[in-house]
Design a protein around this motif. Structure first.
Motif, mmCIF file in Angstrom:
data_model
loop_
_atom_site.group_PDB
_atom_site.id
_atom_site.type_symbol
_atom_site.label_atom_id
_atom_site.label_comp_id
_atom_site.label_asym_id
_atom_site.label_seq_id
_atom_site.Cartn_x
_atom_site.Cartn_y
_atom_site.Cartn_z
ATOM 1 N N LEU A 68 0.746 -1.253 0.138
ATOM 2 C CA LEU A 68 -0.058 0.141 0.097
ATOM 3 C C LEU A 68 0.807 1.142 0.120
ATOM 4 O O LEU A 68 0.488 1.967 -0.778
ATOM 5 N N LYS A 69 2.007 1.454 0.742
ATOM 6 C CA LYS A 69 2.821 2.374 0.785
ATOM 7 C C LYS A 69 3.631 2.389 -0.393
ATOM 8 O O LYS A 69 3.649 3.814 -0.953
ATOM 9 N N ASP A 70 3.796 1.556 -1.268
ATOM 10 C CA ASP A 70 4.463 1.512 -2.448
ATOM 11 C C ASP A 70 3.504 2.058 -3.459
ATOM 12 O O ASP A 70 3.980 2.696 -4.624
ATOM 13 N N LEU A 71 2.455 1.631 -3.396
ATOM 14 C CA LEU A 71 1.090 2.213 -4.343
ATOM 15 C C LEU A 71 0.984 3.657 -4.322
ATOM 16 O O LEU A 71 0.758 4.286 -5.123
ATOM 17 N N PHE A 72 1.040 4.105 -3.004
ATOM 18 C CA PHE A 72 0.898 5.521 -2.665
ATOM 19 C C PHE A 72 2.081 6.227 -3.372
ATOM 20 O O PHE A 72 2.036 7.199 -4.137
ATOM 21 N N ARG A 73 3.259 5.774 -3.106
ATOM 22 C CA ARG A 73 4.630 6.696 -3.971
ATOM 23 C C ARG A 73 4.609 6.374 -5.243
ATOM 24 O O ARG A 73 4.772 7.660 -5.829
ATOM 25 N N LYS A 74 3.848 5.579 -5.840
ATOM 26 C CA LYS A 74 3.603 5.403 -7.287
ATOM 27 C C LYS A 74 2.498 6.059 -7.786
ATOM 28 O O LYS A 74 2.362 6.287 -9.089
#
Length: 60
Positions: free
Chosen positions: A20-26
């Motif tokens: 989820l954090k990675d999705l937010f960053r992308k």
């Protein structure tokens, strides 16, 4: 993972916190980031609720 048969919320539930954090960053726009910010807390709360509920059910 079959995405076409799942609701967006179910997709979020299947992701780990780091995903989820990675999705937010992308996220490509502020609107996408805001959408993720709204869903992530409720997703994490629902995951915790499921764990607690399954633990309670195992005791009985």
């Amino acid at each position: 993972m079959k995405i076409k048969d799942k609701e967006i919320y179910e997709i979020f539930l299947s992701l780990s916190y780091s995903q989820l954090k990675d999705l937010f960053r992308k996220a490509k726009s502020k609107q996408e980031q805001d959408f993720i910010k709204v869903l992530v807390p409720s997703t994490l709360i629902l995951k915790m609720y499921r764990v607690v509920l399954s633990t309670i059910m195992m005791e009985y």
